[in-house]
Scaffold this motif. Sequence first.
Motif, mmCIF file in Angstrom:
data_model
loop_
_atom_site.group_PDB
_atom_site.id
_atom_site.type_symbol
_atom_site.label_atom_id
_atom_site.label_comp_id
_atom_site.label_asym_id
_atom_site.label_seq_id
_atom_site.Cartn_x
_atom_site.Cartn_y
_atom_site.Cartn_z
ATOM 1 N N HIS A 116 -132.480 16.753 -37.855
ATOM 2 C CA HIS A 116 -132.688 15.341 -38.230
ATOM 3 C C HIS A 116 -131.292 14.827 -38.565
ATOM 4 O O HIS A 116 -130.568 15.456 -39.343
ATOM 5 C CB HIS A 116 -133.602 15.283 -39.453
ATOM 6 C CG HIS A 116 -133.935 13.903 -39.931
ATOM 7 N ND1 HIS A 116 -132.994 13.021 -40.401
ATOM 8 C CD2 HIS A 116 -135.131 13.271 -40.029
ATOM 9 C CE1 HIS A 116 -133.590 11.885 -40.755
ATOM 10 N NE2 HIS A 116 -134.886 12.007 -40.544
ATOM 11 N N VAL A 117 -130.938 13.703 -37.971
ATOM 12 C CA VAL A 117 -129.542 13.257 -38.064
ATOM 13 C C VAL A 117 -129.042 13.107 -39.511
ATOM 14 O O VAL A 117 -127.886 13.411 -39.815
ATOM 15 C CB VAL A 117 -129.324 11.961 -37.231
ATOM 16 C CG1 VAL A 117 -129.879 10.750 -37.958
ATOM 17 C CG2 VAL A 117 -127.879 11.783 -36.893
ATOM 18 N N ALA A 118 -129.926 12.660 -40.396
ATOM 19 C CA ALA A 118 -129.475 12.481 -41.788
ATOM 20 C C ALA A 118 -129.324 13.826 -42.494
ATOM 21 O O ALA A 118 -128.528 13.958 -43.428
ATOM 22 C CB ALA A 118 -130.449 11.596 -42.561
ATOM 23 N N MET A 119 -130.097 14.838 -42.028
ATOM 24 C CA MET A 119 -129.982 16.172 -42.628
ATOM 25 C C MET A 119 -128.720 16.859 -42.138
ATOM 26 O O MET A 119 -128.050 17.578 -42.891
ATOM 27 C CB MET A 119 -131.213 17.025 -42.308
ATOM 28 C CG MET A 119 -132.536 16.357 -42.644
ATOM 29 S SD MET A 119 -132.611 15.782 -44.355
ATOM 30 C CE MET A 119 -133.413 14.212 -44.111
ATOM 31 N N THR A 120 -128.391 16.637 -40.866
ATOM 32 C CA THR A 120 -127.141 17.206 -40.349
ATOM 33 C C THR A 120 -125.971 16.619 -41.118
ATOM 34 O O THR A 120 -125.051 17.339 -41.539
ATOM 35 C CB THR A 120 -126.995 16.915 -38.846
ATOM 36 O OG1 THR A 120 -128.187 17.337 -38.178
ATOM 37 C CG2 THR A 120 -125.799 17.636 -38.262
ATOM 38 N N TYR A 121 -126.032 15.305 -41.327
ATOM 39 C CA TYR A 121 -124.965 14.633 -42.069
ATOM 40 C C TYR A 121 -124.854 15.170 -43.495
ATOM 41 O O TYR A 121 -123.777 15.611 -43.925
ATOM 42 C CB TYR A 121 -125.225 13.126 -42.039
ATOM 43 C CG TYR A 121 -124.604 12.337 -43.152
ATOM 44 C CD1 TYR A 121 -125.398 11.584 -44.025
ATOM 45 C CD2 TYR A 121 -123.227 12.309 -43.347
ATOM 46 C CE1 TYR A 121 -124.840 10.853 -45.050
ATOM 47 C CE2 TYR A 121 -122.662 11.576 -44.377
ATOM 48 C CZ TYR A 121 -123.475 10.852 -45.224
ATOM 49 O OH TYR A 121 -122.929 10.128 -46.253
#
Lengths: 359, 578
Positions: A116-121
Amino acid sequence: MAEEESLSEELEQLEFLRDRHVRFFQRTMQVLPEMYASLETTRLTILFFALSGLDVLDALDVIDSNDMIEWIYSLQVLPTEDQSNLSRCGFRGSSHIGIPYSTKGHGVRHPYDSGHVAMTYTGLCSLLILGDDLSRVNKQACLAGLRALQLDDGSFYAVPEGSENDIRFIYCAASICYMLDDWSGMDVQKAIEYIRGSLSYDSGFGQGAGRESHGGWTYCAIASLCLMGRLEGALSRRELDRIRRWCIMRQQSGFQGRPNKPVDTCYSFWVGATLELLDVFQYTNFDKNRTFILSTQDGLVGGFAKWPECSPDPLHAYLGLCGLSLIGEPSLRKVHPALNITQRAFEHLRQLQQTWRGQ
Amino acid sequence: MHGRVKVKSTAQQEEEKRKEREKKLKIYTAARDACFSKRKDGVCDEEALHLTQQLLSSNPDFATLWNYRREILMHQETVKDESEVQKMYQNELSFLESCLKVNPKSYGSWHHRSWVSERAPQMDWARELSLCDRCLSLDDRNFHCWDYRRIVVKKSAVPVGKELEFTDRLIGSNFSNYSSWHYRSTLLPLLHPQSPESAPPSGSSPPSPQTHSHRVCEEQLLKEYELVQNAFFTDPNDQSAWFYYRWLLGRAEREEMISCVFISRDEERVAVAFSRPVQAQSGGLLLVLDGQPLQVDWRSIHPRFKHSPVWICDLPPGSINNIANEHNLTVHWPEKHTRRDCALYTGRNESWCRDSATDQELFRSELSVEKSSVLQSELQSCNQLLELEPLNKWCLLTIILLMRALDPLGYEKETLAHFQTLKEVDSMRSAYYSDLCSKFMIENTILKMEYAEVRVFSVSNKNLTTLCHLDQLLLITHINLSSNQLRHISFHFSMLQCLKVLEAENNCIENLEGVYCLPKLEEVLLKNNNIATLAALRPLATCPKLRLLDLRGNPVTQSADAESHLAELLPSVACLLL
């Protein structure tokens, strides 16, 4: 008598209660109240708030970094042996899907497991805060996963199966590319066009074209452009001046996210950091800002809430601290306004990047 | 994390609540586990729908489950006939409505509704609109709902005029409806576009769709002025109408262009100024001298700037140093299909070609100049309001804007007076207003200077807190900044490539980083400032012709051996006043 009481109450209100905040974040990382159950899928972001919060408080010594680092790596969606899931790689929010715990080796094939892009970030930020060297991050896989999320209009989904798409995830993507020092993870030009298209008639940014301006999306727009190094190229001087004006007008005491909405602690960071990136934060009123943020401080359990007389939560606790840091609260570390981590963590990243480039 | 207010309750109440929560939690985890095992086995049946429904009711932010649900629904489409599918999706819409009642701000729920609206064989769009109406009546700032409404309008081809009427109704009942004004700003250009001849020129950067009201035709604009005036006369303190008004008054961005070319025989150098910061290094600019293209290296005014409004190049030695020769120079900017010519005549040491700020109406504060009668009447209306509400900051700001559009020099006195009031009534932003006022004073000085046709720029004693528009000062030879409140001579100052004399006494200047590589600079007067270290003076060493430096009344002169250190740092400065 009553006067004295209210005066001392006032003074008490203005006192920054560092230790309580440290304990608030410690508790956040141990057990969360039941009402947070719905945030299980985004647990990594909550960890980020706590870790970065402790970093801003210069209190990272209260945690076991190695333990944390292992847990974060267990959330990495690793490539399978045949590399067929590269477009689904990145970091998960938590173990809620049920993938067996693993911090190395090949990934497990599962139809519904993806980053999930926000989790990767927030995962990458958290690793940096803990002093990790990102050597166990499969960078190419993360970037492949990121590319799979970008749409034709330049915006991003959060997950490869699809979700809503908007400027929030462009910010996450830009931060990921910036940290990994590799912009092949996104089509920068398209993202810039989407960002420009989100500029509203009043010179705030909406979540996308035609949508209402908002302090959070304005932060995403400006911070993304700064991370890309394209702020001046993408926006004219006139546009930048108008954006500055829209943002400056958000201060009422603390900051509001939109005109005619109540002020909310988190915007002391979202709007404050935007003003900082646009070089005009010094024109805001620091005293009123500080007084408001501290009015949302919880004197008993620590942390900050969005409004006075509300329960604190990790997001507002963290962003309240960042808001105070921007105005130079003495006991707090400085925060990098675009990347939203401390300057200390940012320095660590810079050094890492230097060694990568040297190779 | 949506603002839960603290509520005190008794111990018994707490215990009851706890038991209830625990029960819910057990059901939740059981359902979740059942759900995932079904999914793992690739099962897409009614029971799976039922399970996900249970979970999503209590946690609509569980994105993976919405995705699973979408898979189930799509699979069901393949085993059901059309009327059954229609029923299925109708149930889905009902289910979503109950989710939205509980949490009207869940991304997952709204996104799923949008998805369903595309899959269902028939959609009752009127009903969807009415759902939006109801939702907005509870919270007219719910942007999820507004966004969904826009989708519904688009998909069901609701005429723009009808939506405009919708905003009429909302605004009519409550002027303070920022979201309605916003929606209106997106609808107007669609319904009343301006003619295609006035579209922005090709080659300019893609405009953001909503920023320019010049995309609304004149007749409609005038009607909008009336609407907005009603709003701010009714409630002058509400920002909504004022921001909208500002947008209406706005005008198009100028075309990007080369605003000035300057040639100097002494240094055999060319300086080019642009209407905005550009990146000229990557082969974007071409130089042609006397009909021959020249290979040159362009550099910005300071190594730290990749984007700069001013770019400089050195010509090959001997190109133009013979004063007996005439030369013709052209600078081409192919990307923007524009160029600028400049002739360097016999007997002349330098030459330039520049668009004046006056002609360009550069400082007409972004407002639509072709309609000055309209602006005049708007100014009258605002002045009327000011009589009733002398302390209203929005009114003051708008009047300042209008005055600058109509006659910046003529209204200078009133503008300064209004700024003073503004700083008092909105003291929280007084530093911002000082900055804005500094900017306007500099603009007026530039206009006066052009009118007098001189190359001397004097903004002494004007309460300046900041410098700006330095790209307009490429040609000036003398600048007087004395008796202001300046603290920095920032990097952008190095755009003043023709500067010979810098007068800046009686400020609070701490740093001189912008006094960098100024080829013609001879005198720097800094009496009574805050220069505290030798390091702060280092940039001056890059100015080859500097011969006079006045540092009296600066802390740096108090340090030991100041004189000898300075002589070492700036050996060619013959006259050093300490």
